[in-house]
Design an enzyme around this catalytic site. Structure first.
Site, PDB file in Angstrom:
ATOM      1  CB  THR A  38      48.305 -22.839 -11.303  1.00  0.00           C
ATOM      2  OG1 THR A  38      47.384 -23.399 -12.242  1.00  0.00           O
ATOM      3  CG2 THR A  38      47.760 -23.247  -9.814  1.00  0.00           C
ATOM      4  N   GLY A 126      30.447 -17.609 -24.046  1.00  0.00           N
ATOM      5  CA  GLY A 126      30.773 -16.730 -23.002  1.00  0.00           C
ATOM      6  C   GLY A 126      30.376 -17.382 -21.754  1.00  0.00           C
ATOM      7  N   GLY A 128      32.610 -19.570 -20.449  1.00  0.00           N
ATOM      8  CA  GLY A 128      33.798 -19.974 -19.687  1.00  0.00           C
ATOM      9  C   GLY A 128      34.428 -21.387 -20.218  1.00  0.00           C
ATOM     10  CG  LEU A 129      32.511 -24.263 -20.948  1.00  0.00           C
ATOM     11  CD1 LEU A 129      31.255 -25.137 -21.446  1.00  0.00           C
ATOM     12  CD2 LEU A 129      33.347 -25.160 -20.037  1.00  0.00           C
ATOM     13  CB  SER A 130      37.942 -21.552 -23.745  1.00  0.00           C
ATOM     14  OG  SER A 130      39.102 -20.737 -23.856  1.00  0.00           O
ATOM     15  CB  SER A 132      37.432 -16.354 -27.225  1.00  0.00           C
ATOM     16  OG  SER A 132      38.036 -16.775 -25.886  1.00  0.00           O
ATOM     17  CD  GLU A 164      41.235 -14.831 -26.351  1.00  0.00           C
ATOM     18  OE1 GLU A 164      41.583 -15.996 -26.661  1.00  0.00           O
ATOM     19  OE2 GLU A 164      40.054 -14.566 -25.633  1.00  0.00           O
ATOM     20  CG  ASP A 176      41.690 -20.533 -22.056  1.00  0.00           C
ATOM     21  OD1 ASP A 176      41.920 -21.471 -21.250  1.00  0.00           O
ATOM     22  OD2 ASP A 176      41.122 -19.705 -21.816  1.00  0.00           O
TER      23      ASP A 176
HETATM   24  P1  ADP Z   1      34.335 -17.736 -23.632  1.00  0.00           P
HETATM   25  O1  ADP Z   1      34.142 -18.029 -22.335  1.00  0.00           O
HETATM   26  O2  ADP Z   1      33.356 -18.442 -24.362  1.00  0.00           O
HETATM   27  O3  ADP Z   1      35.751 -17.841 -24.272  1.00  0.00           O
HETATM   28  P2  ADP Z   1      34.451 -14.970 -24.667  1.00  0.00           P
HETATM   29  O4  ADP Z   1      34.030 -13.661 -24.255  1.00  0.00           O
HETATM   30  O5  ADP Z   1      36.174 -15.091 -24.297  1.00  0.00           O
HETATM   31  O6  ADP Z   1      33.822 -16.183 -23.772  1.00  0.00           O
HETATM   32  O7  ADP Z   1      34.502 -15.012 -25.967  1.00  0.00           O
HETATM   33  C1  ADP Z   1      33.193 -15.245 -26.805  1.00  0.00           C
HETATM   34  C2  ADP Z   1      33.327 -14.417 -28.226  1.00  0.00           C
HETATM   35  O8  ADP Z   1      33.981 -15.238 -29.100  1.00  0.00           O
HETATM   36  C3  ADP Z   1      31.808 -14.326 -28.812  1.00  0.00           C
HETATM   37  O9  ADP Z   1      31.072 -13.016 -28.145  1.00  0.00           O
HETATM   38  C4  ADP Z   1      31.943 -14.316 -30.027  1.00  0.00           C
HETATM   39  O10 ADP Z   1      32.880 -13.087 -30.531  1.00  0.00           O
HETATM   40  C5  ADP Z   1      33.245 -15.292 -30.292  1.00  0.00           C
HETATM   41  N1  ADP Z   1      32.634 -16.570 -30.602  1.00  0.00           N
HETATM   42  C6  ADP Z   1      32.160 -17.456 -29.770  1.00  0.00           C
HETATM   43  N2  ADP Z   1      31.948 -18.513 -30.350  1.00  0.00           N
HETATM   44  C7  ADP Z   1      31.522 -18.313 -31.763  1.00  0.00           C
HETATM   45  C8  ADP Z   1      30.900 -18.974 -32.842  1.00  0.00           C
HETATM   46  N3  ADP Z   1      30.403 -20.242 -32.806  1.00  0.00           N
HETATM   47  N4  ADP Z   1      30.793 -18.318 -33.878  1.00  0.00           N
HETATM   48  C9  ADP Z   1      31.371 -16.883 -34.200  1.00  0.00           C
HETATM   49  N5  ADP Z   1      31.907 -16.467 -32.937  1.00  0.00           N
HETATM   50  C10 ADP Z   1      32.025 -16.901 -31.884  1.00  0.00           C
HETATM   51 MG    MG Z   2      37.354 -16.388 -23.838  1.00  0.00          MG
END
Ligand code: ADP
Ligand code: MG
Length: 390
Positions: A38, A126, A128-130, A132, A164, A176
């Site tokens: 949405t 990675g 999907g719980l964000s 990033s 981002e 997010d």
């Molecule tokens: P998500 O769905 O978790 O947001 P993304 O692909 O958008 O997946 O983001 C994942 C990226 O964020 C990782 O590849 C890494 O670069 C960064 N990241 C996530 N958690 C950490 C962490 N604990 N320490 C360092 N970088 C992290």
């Molecule tokens: Mg993300």
């Protein structure tokens, strides 16, 4: 372990840099309870922050350098605030989030200080719980704390989104970053993604848990299908504008109006629009249900959201469907749905406290029978958004 995490992080910081950490911050991951696909239609979302965060411990440096170490990746990365560039080195890719938000803050005129940083996160990466968004929001809070600036959390969310988009290069919505920054313990946030007005709505103080289950399916189609859905929604708006000249997004179309003019839409476009318009209504109804203590109705609306995402929006997959079916078969589950963009990722279920053990025992076996895959289960309450601990 979580309770002692800040101390552990401070110990690691002192070991690595030979001095104490002056600043400790954290920002949580999130799960969306209802209101899926949405946000890019100017609509409503209803996420909460989860009890998993990314933590950062830091102390200022006088040379304008950021020297960071990630405990999750076991890697260090150094860059200068004078010339922030995206690193192409895969082992330092995690530092792009630290670079991104620093670059945006500086563009906005915030004078930053160099820092020594240690970071550790418990948000699954990675899934999907964000994770990033947690990285960006935590880092933004760290940088501004280090120069004594008290940043408005809504601004922090918007700058994190920009980071981002513009620096990392992922075309994300605002949800997010918003929930990671502004989440409220024991509440979910009703966010109007057009106006960015929001309201914290209390979740039941006791009796239910939010249970997240990961399909552990590698997502493939997300990007191309996401773009298709966006353009199908735009097409719907274009056609409906012929009847309703004042609309600018599907958010502006009521269910009654949709039913009146649905005949003018091509079949697929019609289904996509029906999902978005009905989902916005479900978000509003689910909030009314929560406010009147009707958890059963809230669960039914979650179920209806899943069916709509599966049948009308076509963003589910056999693994998500199997996990939802398994979850709903457990007595004491009020509702279960896919959460996030789809084609894999996680489900979210609302589960009576007394049924959480049964959920954890039964769902993995049922899911394995159906798909041959293992699920990973995370139970959580709604957590507070970003905060400075020290
Ligand atoms: P998500 O769905 O978790 O947001 P993304 O692909 O958008 O997946 O983001 C994942 C990226 O964020 C990782 O590849 C890494 O670069 C960064 N990241 C996530 N958690 C950490 C962490 N604990 N320490 C360092 N970088 C992290
Ligand atoms: Mg993300």
């Amino acid at each position: 372990m979580l309770a002692s995490l800040p101390q552990e992080l401070e110990t690691r910081f002192a070991d690595l840099f030979g001095r104490p950490a002056e600043i400790v911050v954290r920002a949580p991951g999130r799960v969306n309870l209802i209101g899926e696909h949405t946000d890019y239609n100017d609509g409503f979302v209803f996420p909460c922050a989860i009890e998993r965060s990314i933590w950062m411990a830091a102390s200022p440096r006088s040379d304008g350098q950021v020297r960071a170490y990630s405990l999750n990746f076991g890697q260090s990365s150094t860059f200068s605030l004078n010339t922030i560039e995206k690193t192409q080195n895969p082992s330092e890719a995690w530092s792009n989030y630290l670079r991104a938000i620093a670059a945006i803050l500086q563009k906005e005129g915030v004078a930053l200080s160099g820092l020594d940083v240690v970071t550790y996160g418990t948000v699954p990466i990675g899934a999907g719980l964000s994770s990033s968004a947690s990285m960006l929001v935590a880092a933004g809070l760290m940088y501004t704390s280090a120069v004594g600036e008290e940043i408005d959390l809504k601004r922090l969310a918007l700058l994190s989104q920009r980071a981002e988009r513009e620096f990392v290069g992922v075309n994300v919505g605002i949800m997010d970053q918003f929930i990671s920054a502004l989440g409220k313990r024991d509440h979910a946030l009703f966010i109007d993604t057009r106006t960015l007005d929001y309201e914290a709505v209390p979740l039941p103080a006791s009796g239910v848990q939010i249970v997240i289950a990961d399909t552990n399916k590698k997502r493939g189609l997300v990007d191309s299908e996401y773009n298709n859905r966006r353009s199908e929604c735009e097409q719907a708006v274009k056609i409906l504008k012929g009847f309703l000249p004042s609309i600018t997004a599907l958010r502006d179309v009521s269910i009654a109006e949709f039913e009146q003019y649905a005949h003018a839409l091509p079949e697929v476009v019609c289904k996509r629009a029906r999902h978005v318009i009905s989902e916005n209504t479900r978000v509003l109804e689910s909030i009314t249900a929560l406010k009147s203590g009707d958890i059963a109705l809230f669960g039914e609306l979650m179920n209806a959201s899943h069916e709509s995402l599966k049948d009308d929006y076509a963003v589910s997959c056999s693994e998500l469907d199997a996990l939802v079916t398994a979850s709903r078969s457990v007595e004491g589950v009020f509702g279960s749905r896919m959460t996030g963009a789809g084609f894999g990722g996680c489900t979210v279920s609302l589960v009576a406290d007394s049924a959480v053990n049964a959920f954890q025992e039964q769902v993995p076996a049922l899911y394995q029978q159906a798909t041959g895959l293992e699920t990973t289960i995370y139970t959580t309450k709604a957590e507070q958004g970003a905060e400075r601990i020290r």
